[in-house]
Each structure stands twice: as C-alpha cells, then as structure tokens.
Design an enzyme around this catalytic site. Structure first.
Site, PDB file in Angstrom:
ATOM      1  N   CYS B 152       0.852  -1.197   0.000  1.00  0.00           N
ATOM      2  CA  CYS B 152       0.000   0.000   0.000  1.00  0.00           C
ATOM      3  C   CYS B 152       0.884   1.242   0.000  1.00  0.00           C
ATOM      4  CB  CYS B 152      -0.900   0.030   1.228  1.00  0.00           C
ATOM      5  SG  CYS B 152      -1.870  -1.452   1.509  1.00  0.00           S
ATOM      6  N   HIS B 156       0.943   5.007  -1.518  1.00  0.00           N
ATOM      7  CA  HIS B 156       0.260   5.889  -0.559  1.00  0.00           C
ATOM      8  C   HIS B 156       1.085   6.202   0.679  1.00  0.00           C
ATOM      9  CE1 HIS B 156      -3.494   5.972  -2.767  1.00  0.00           C
ATOM     10  NE2 HIS B 156      -3.412   4.668  -2.927  1.00  0.00           N
ATOM     11  N   ARG B 200     -13.395  -1.326  -1.890  1.00  0.00           N
ATOM     12  CA  ARG B 200     -12.261  -0.473  -2.254  1.00  0.00           C
ATOM     13  C   ARG B 200     -10.934  -1.164  -1.930  1.00  0.00           C
ATOM     14  NH1 ARG B 200     -10.270   2.581  -5.746  1.00  0.00           N
ATOM     15  NH2 ARG B 200      -8.882   0.832  -5.579  1.00  0.00           N
ATOM     16  N   CYS B 204      -7.876  -2.740  -4.094  1.00  0.00           N
ATOM     17  CA  CYS B 204      -6.475  -2.304  -3.964  1.00  0.00           C
ATOM     18  C   CYS B 204      -5.558  -3.523  -4.037  1.00  0.00           C
ATOM     19  CB  CYS B 204      -6.248  -1.585  -2.633  1.00  0.00           C
ATOM     20  SG  CYS B 204      -6.982   0.055  -2.573  1.00  0.00           S
TER      21      CYS B 204
END
Lengths: 129, 243
Positions: B152, B156, B200, B204
């Site tokens: 992730c 991000h 969501r 991802c």
C-alpha cells in the site's frame, strides 16, 4: 568550491537526520508483526489457485524494506541495490529492444498481471482506478 | 490539470446517484425480513441498538458480544444473521453489485454511512484489541510482495505521488487518510455503482496483483482500523462521488 562544500554539508545533514528518524520509528506492526503476517496470509479465499498465492512470498529485499518503511539506512540500501542489480539478466540473443507494438499494448492498459475472481477492468485507456 | 479534476468532481457532486441507494437502504433497514421476520432497527452498530448517528464514523471498533473488532460491513452482516436469521452465505452472496444485480449491503452501508455525514471520524483505537488491529493494519500497509513489488505504502506512503493524472494521497498522515476516508461509501462513475470500503480495499489488493481476500477478512478490517485511526478528526462527506 564553496557551493560544493555547502552541498556536501547539506547532504550529510540530511542523511544524519534521516538515519536518526529511522532509528526512532519502530518496524510496522510492532510486537504484533508476527500475528499480522499470519492474519494477512489467512485472509485470502481458499479457492485462490496455488500459483496466485505464491505472490504473497517475500524475498529478503521486500522483508527489509517492510522493516524500514521503504526507507532503509543507506548502508543496507546499498547492499540491497547490489543484491538486486546482480539478478538482472540481459536477453541472451543480445537484442535489447523487443516488439514495441506489444509494449505499447501493455502500456495502454493498467491491468497487466491482475488476478482475482472479480472481473478485471476491460482493456483500454480508461482501465484505471 | 488538478484544477480541472476538481471542477469535474464538483460537477459530479451535483446529483449523486448514491442518494437513491441511501433511500433504498433506509427502507431495507426498517423492513421486516428474513426467517425471523425482523427489521434491523435493533442492530447495535457500536453506539447502542438502533443508534446510527455517527456510528459509521466511529467504526471499526471492538464489540464485546462477538469479542472481535468489526467494521460497518461485518457488523451489519452480524445483525442480519442474528436479528433476521439469514445465513452468512445468503447475506454476503451479493456483497457488491453487478450490472442487473443489486446489492442490499451496498444500499444499507450507504444509508448507515450517510448517518455520519458531517461528523468527525472517531477511531482512536484505545481498546487493546483495536490498538492491536490498527498495528496489524500498519504492518499490512507496508508489507511488500508480488510481481510488481507492491505494498500500500508504495503508492500511498509519500507526498505528491500520482498515477497518471490522479493524485495519490499519503495515507500515513491525518490529512491524506482523512481526504481518502471521509467520502466512503462512494459512487464510482466509472463503475456505475457505490463502492464500500471493503470493496475499495479488496480492489487495492487486486491492483497490487495479489490473490483475492475473503469479503470481511480480518486483514481488510485491520487496514480500515489503521486508516480510520490516521483519519480521526476529519469530517465525513458521505456518500461520496468519484470518477
């Protein structure tokens, strides 16, 4: 010359402070890292094909980067860079540029290599999210 | 270009199709259904039976009756099973909608989410089980694997990154996580559907080229706890609408 010295000092200062910051930050997950690894692996659908599940394996580089939140101390970073550079193999036939048309097809979609049971996006320039 | 995108978002926000789903969720909530012929009005989403104002904004949280940290979706499924008598399979069969196949869960989560609109996200994760979940979420956030070497945090974990023209939030900060979390559930114009946070995050993982997690998996709830904790203090704007 003065500029060079100033640059050198600025760079050393940056390295020094980031090294300090790294020491202060604990590895993600803290004392629950082991539990988290177990939980993560147990969270996937049982009907995922075995070869999909191999994508969860981590090599030493991935493990180390996790430990340092993608920002390992330079010494360790250099080691990892060397380790990974050594794995690069050039094409045996010596041809460095392949079929650019095939490359363009890959570049035009964002979904290469996607797996899973939910329908992947259709190929095309809007296949991104 | 970012300005143009902002204008696009503004234009989208005028008449959000998610509003229709919210109304549907509201009637589903009050309707007597299932083998027990009961409504969901006695469902405890964390603030007491039937108390929905601000509930979404304070989830995930630890629940004594199940001895688990639960997010809005796992708690909703729990209520549909215990109060209405549905089986888990029945409830989760259509956990996300497909063309021609609507999802009750999407409608109910949109309705429950809207009851937190204008309220501050409040997941301090002070209960030991919540703190543990947030920590485990942090671990998963930074865990790298797969053919593209993704985690992730690759997309991000830093400021000023983007994919094509889409700005990527730094979810490790209050501002970045808040910007991301405050607008869910959200109507996705490109998908023609409302997406929940489970949807969501499972997507991802698809984008990370990983195998597919179970719906309601603990790893997803852990990530949600980590993100909601980071976003705590941000005012909800839900249901959202995105490209």
């Amino acid at each position: 010359m003065k500029l060079k010295i100033a640059l050198f000092c600025a760079l050393t200062a940056t390295f020094a402070t980031s090294a300090l910051a790294q020491k202060a930050a604990e590895a993600p997950g803290g004392k629950y890292a082991k539990d988290a690894e177990q939980m993560f692996r147990a969270s996937f659908r049982a009907d995922n094909p075995k070869y999909w599940m191999t994508r969860l394996e981590q090599d030493e580089t991935m493990k180390t980067c996790l430990q340092y939140r993608d920002n390992p101390p330079r010494k360790i970073g250099e080691k990892l860079e060397k380790l990974n550079a050594a794995t690069i193999r050039y094409p045996v036939d010596g041809k460095l540029i392949g079929d650019w048309k095939e490359g363009e097809k890959l570049a035009a979609v964002g979904t290469g290599g996607h797996i899973g049971f939910i329908q992947p996006d259709p190929a095309g320039p809007r296949a991104w999210r | 270009m970012a300005d143009e995108l902002a204008k696009y978002r503004e234009a989208l926000a005028d008449g959000n199709p998610a509003d229709l789903l919210e109304v549907k969720g509201e009637s589903l909530w009050a309707e007597k259904r299932g083998p027990k012929n009961a409504s969901l009005e006695q469902c405890d989403m964390g603030l007491g039976p039937g108390k929905l104002e601000g509930a979404y904004a304070s989830l995930p949280k630890y629940f004594k009756d199940t001895n688990k940290v639960m997010d809005v979706e796992s708690r909703l499924v729990h209520c549909m099973m215990t109060l209405q008598g549905f089986t888990q399979e029945e409830v989760t069969k259509n956990w996300y909608s497909k063309p021609g196949k609507e999802s009750d869960i999407e409608a109910l989560v949109t309705f429950i989410g809207a009851k937190s609109n204008g309220m501050k996200i409040n997941v301090p994760a002070t209960h030991p089980e919540e703190a543990k979940m947030a920590k485990m979420g942090e671990y998963i956030f930074y865990r790298r694997s797969g053919p593209q070497d993704f985690s992730c945090s690759i997309c991000h974990g830093q400021e000023g990154k983007r994919i094509r023209l889409q700005d990527l939030g730094n979810l490790t900060t209050k501002e970045g996580a808040g910007f991301a979390m405050k607008t869910w559930p959200s109507y996705r114009v490109s998908q023609g559907a409302v997406w929940t946070m489970q949807r969501r995050l499972i997507d991802c993982m698809r984008q990370a080229r990983w195998p597919e997690p179970n719906y309601l998996a603990d790893s997803i709830i852990a990530l949600e706890t980590y993100l909601q904790k980071n976003a705590t203090g941000t005012v909800m704007e839900t249901p959202g609408i995105k490209r």
